[in-house]
Write an enzyme that holds these catalytic residues in place. Structure first.
Site, PDB file in Angstrom:
ATOM      1  N   ARG A 126       0.859  -1.184   0.000  1.00 14.80           N
ATOM      2  CA  ARG A 126       0.000   0.000   0.000  1.00 14.80           C
ATOM      3  C   ARG A 126       0.896   1.235   0.000  1.00 14.80           C
ATOM      4  O   ARG A 126       1.122   1.851   1.029  1.00 14.80           O
ATOM      5  CB  ARG A 126      -0.892  -0.045   1.227  1.00 14.80           C
ATOM      6  CG  ARG A 126      -1.906   1.041   1.299  1.00 14.80           C
ATOM      7  CD  ARG A 126      -2.737   0.873   2.563  1.00 14.80           C
ATOM      8  NE  ARG A 126      -3.486   2.062   2.872  1.00 14.80           N
ATOM      9  CZ  ARG A 126      -4.698   2.308   2.418  1.00 14.80           C
ATOM     10  NH1 ARG A 126      -5.303   1.453   1.647  1.00 14.80           N
ATOM     11  NH2 ARG A 126      -5.308   3.422   2.760  1.00 14.80           N
ATOM     12  N   SER A 152     -12.426  -2.033  -2.202  1.00 11.02           N
ATOM     13  CA  SER A 152     -12.929  -1.344  -1.009  1.00 11.02           C
ATOM     14  C   SER A 152     -14.271  -0.714  -1.351  1.00 11.02           C
ATOM     15  O   SER A 152     -14.389  -0.025  -2.368  1.00 11.02           O
ATOM     16  CB  SER A 152     -11.966  -0.237  -0.575  1.00 11.02           C
ATOM     17  OG  SER A 152     -10.783  -0.784  -0.071  1.00 11.02           O
ATOM     18  N   LYS A 188     -11.741   9.058   8.981  1.00  6.13           N
ATOM     19  CA  LYS A 188     -12.959   9.116   8.164  1.00  6.13           C
ATOM     20  C   LYS A 188     -14.061   9.901   8.868  1.00  6.13           C
ATOM     21  O   LYS A 188     -15.234   9.564   8.772  1.00  6.13           O
ATOM     22  CB  LYS A 188     -13.464   7.701   7.863  1.00  6.13           C
ATOM     23  CG  LYS A 188     -12.488   6.793   7.181  1.00  6.13           C
ATOM     24  CD  LYS A 188     -12.394   7.112   5.723  1.00  6.13           C
ATOM     25  CE  LYS A 188     -11.508   6.063   5.058  1.00  6.13           C
ATOM     26  NZ  LYS A 188     -11.093   6.403   3.752  1.00  6.13           N
TER      27      LYS A 188
END
Length: 178
Positions: A10, A78, A107
């Site tokens: 990632r 996702s 988030k």
């Protein structure tokens, strides 16, 4: 790699050439049983011989990515809604990362999806679902009870004072339920 079956690279900031070189080196040193998944970069995953790619729901359409990857490669997506989960599964995703399930600092602008939505996704798609977002050790059992096949815990490990101890605690929580 202590029992890991997958290694997800990632890395969002490296130029394509450097990311390709890094992916090739990781692939070279991983045990043969560990599958390399590249996050967000289908081009690099394909060129570097990765075992698959993980995309966001706003990335390349899942059906296009599935065709480009070809047979035998893993496609993860996702998703943040039940509708997006159903669409990605129908278009050929092999697994879904669903969330965020609980409130998270990263988030704050989006409401958590919660265990009810996780249960609905798990019941409506025939592929593995992994819960993401705000997953603490004490929340693992509730995610698995809602139908998740596993959990993704990036900050739960990386932000821990003792990352190895955090991994052990999550493994124990998963083993207690499984």
């Amino acid at each position: 790699m202590a029992g890991a079956d997958y290694f997800q690279l990632r890395e969002k900031d490296l130029p394509a050439g450097e990311l390709y070189n890094l992916a090739r080196e990781i692939k070279r040193v991983l045990p043969s049983r560990v599958r390399l998944i590249i996050n967000d970069r289908l081009d690099v995953a394909m060129a570097a011989g990765a075992d698959g790619v993980h995309l966001g729901e706003a990335s390349l359409p899942t059906d296009v990515a599935r065709r480009l990857l070809g047979p035998g490669k893993i496609l993860g997506v996702s998703v943040h809604s039940v509708a997006a989960a159903r669409q990605a599964a129908a278009a050929g995703a092999d697994y879904l990362l669903f969330g965020h399930i609980f409130p998270t600092a990263s988030k704050e602008s989006l409401p958590p999806r919660g265990l009810v939505s996780l249960r609905e996704v798990a019941a409506s798609v025939g592929i593995p679902i992994f819960a993401l977002g705000g997953i603490t050790v004490d929340r693992v059992a509730s995610c698995l009870a809602a139908g998740a096949g596993g959990v993704a815990v990036m900050s739960g490990v990386m932000a821990a004072a003792d990352p190895a101890g955090a991994v052990a605690a999550y493994r124990k929580a998963l083993d207690m339920v499984g």
